[in-house]
Design an enzyme around this catalytic site. Sequence first.
Site, PDB file in Angstrom:
ATOM      1  N   HIS A  77      62.785  44.396  36.178  1.00  0.00           N
ATOM      2  CA  HIS A  77      62.477  44.267  35.260  1.00  0.00           C
ATOM      3  C   HIS A  77      61.573  43.328  34.457  1.00  0.00           C
ATOM      4  O   HIS A  77      62.341  42.215  32.944  1.00  0.00           O
ATOM      5  CB  HIS A  77      64.058  44.381  34.592  1.00  0.00           C
ATOM      6  CG  HIS A  77      65.330  45.014  35.196  1.00  0.00           C
ATOM      7  ND1 HIS A  77      65.549  46.147  34.383  1.00  0.00           N
ATOM      8  CD2 HIS A  77      66.091  45.048  36.451  1.00  0.00           C
ATOM      9  CE1 HIS A  77      66.051  47.085  35.383  1.00  0.00           C
ATOM     10  NE2 HIS A  77      66.365  46.160  36.214  1.00  0.00           N
ATOM     11  N   ASP A 145      68.200  42.480  40.293  1.00  0.00           N
ATOM     12  CA  ASP A 145      68.916  43.602  40.885  1.00  0.00           C
ATOM     13  C   ASP A 145      67.697  44.803  40.244  1.00  0.00           C
ATOM     14  O   ASP A 145      66.285  45.036  39.743  1.00  0.00           O
ATOM     15  CB  ASP A 145      69.853  43.804  39.614  1.00  0.00           C
ATOM     16  CG  ASP A 145      68.853  43.966  38.046  1.00  0.00           C
ATOM     17  OD1 ASP A 145      69.087  42.863  37.574  1.00  0.00           O
ATOM     18  OD2 ASP A 145      69.613  44.749  37.507  1.00  0.00           O
ATOM     19  N   GLU A 146      67.765  45.957  41.328  1.00  0.00           N
ATOM     20  CA  GLU A 146      66.764  47.160  40.716  1.00  0.00           C
ATOM     21  C   GLU A 146      65.283  47.424  41.389  1.00  0.00           C
ATOM     22  O   GLU A 146      64.484  47.512  40.499  1.00  0.00           O
ATOM     23  CB  GLU A 146      67.112  47.945  39.231  1.00  0.00           C
ATOM     24  CG  GLU A 146      68.452  48.252  39.394  1.00  0.00           C
ATOM     25  CD  GLU A 146      69.121  48.951  37.650  1.00  0.00           C
ATOM     26  OE1 GLU A 146      69.602  49.706  37.352  1.00  0.00           O
ATOM     27  OE2 GLU A 146      68.402  48.564  36.622  1.00  0.00           O
ATOM     28  N   VAL A 147      65.543  46.484  42.080  1.00  0.00           N
ATOM     29  CA  VAL A 147      63.757  46.414  42.447  1.00  0.00           C
ATOM     30  C   VAL A 147      63.596  47.531  43.005  1.00  0.00           C
ATOM     31  O   VAL A 147      64.165  48.098  43.574  1.00  0.00           O
ATOM     32  CB  VAL A 147      63.150  45.755  43.546  1.00  0.00           C
ATOM     33  CG1 VAL A 147      61.932  45.029  43.710  1.00  0.00           C
ATOM     34  CG2 VAL A 147      64.161  44.183  42.632  1.00  0.00           C
ATOM     35  N   ASP A 196      72.627  43.237  44.386  1.00  0.00           N
ATOM     36  CA  ASP A 196      71.713  44.398  45.498  1.00  0.00           C
ATOM     37  C   ASP A 196      70.814  43.660  46.640  1.00  0.00           C
ATOM     38  O   ASP A 196      70.002  43.735  46.917  1.00  0.00           O
ATOM     39  CB  ASP A 196      70.485  44.504  43.862  1.00  0.00           C
ATOM     40  CG  ASP A 196      71.206  45.162  42.729  1.00  0.00           C
ATOM     41  OD1 ASP A 196      72.271  45.061  41.708  1.00  0.00           O
ATOM     42  OD2 ASP A 196      70.793  46.502  42.073  1.00  0.00           O
TER      43      ASP A 196
END
Length: 395
Positions: A77, A145-147, A196
């Site tokens: 992000h 998060d959300e790598v 995560d």
Amino acid sequence: MRTVRAMAHNKLNVLHWHLSDAQAFPLSLPSEPNLARRGAYPTPFPATYSPRDVRRVLRFALSFAVRVVPEIDAPGHTGSWAGAYPDIVTCANKFWLPPGGPPLAAEPGTGQLNPLNPETYRVVRNVFRDVAALFPDPYIHAGADEVNAACWDDDPAVRRFIAAGGTHDQLLEIFVNATRPFIADTLNRTVVYWEDVLLGPNIKVGAAALPPETTVLQTWNNGPTNTKRLTAAGYRVIVSSWEFYYLDCGHGGWVGNDSRYDWQDSDEPGHPFNYAGGNGGSWCAPFKTWQRIYDYDILHGLTDEEAGRVLGGEVALWSEQADGTVLDGRLWPRAAAMAEALWSGNRDETGKKRYAEATDRLNEWRHRMVQRGIRAEPIQPLWCVLHPGMCNLVQ
């Protein structure tokens, strides 16, 4: 400021301020002014927060006994960092769903910090040093998060690393090992990450990289299951399970050019979308009603020792489809339902859920908030408010 005041009215005492994301970097920092100068939304929007703005928010929050925990989300992000530092961001500003390839991000707005570029860490340390100087809270949220593996693979150095036998897990661990000690030891802050970083389905680090003494993990998936996994492993936890606490859910999709809306009589066979079983484009549908929020027991299934590691709950309102014009209604009175459940419990002395009396109480409280200038949504027609108990499903 109105939200902080409403939080205090509802005895919610921590504001988690998500200060940066792939789409924009609005925080003006003395050591890295170009991040906001080139990464914030352009005018005529009120595009940036100056240090003076931040201090004003912090003083106001302190006057209402509300803590403010800052979040700088990294290494994922971070596409907005590329305006100032294109060389440290992989896959920046690319179409997020390339034809025939894997997604480059969880949603539009691509870009991740490159763990193999030494310049990444100079910039990251400057950012967190300035954030720590601005925000006195003992916690700093560092995201993680959300790598996305495909985004990292867009970089030649990363591809060489993977070809030589490296893994994406190792890349994330390189980043965490280079940044977490700086926040925890040099800046003397407890580091908060999204779950995560340890439980990610695709990319994660080993527990050795995250000492429980200086690490807090925030859950958002799999409800009580992930809370149990993390507290059993010795971590302090903040609970934000999307199945109960995500206030942005259920408002439909926001990506354009989506032909799934074209089906008039039923959905494409085997792919529910608009009709029964579909989410209408909202990944976390359905809408989280106040009843759903009130019902959640964030300590469900935990031992007493594990429950003692739960720091609290947090409703989250992500802003893809929310801004100041709808903020009050999206937050209130649903956040008030969480506040009552966490402070007073959602059961009576016999163990029975207090739905009926909670409805009447929340109705009254919603009207009090409106009188105080908080544009909270109604939860029932006015007739029900004037006739308590008459709108219940069971008398």
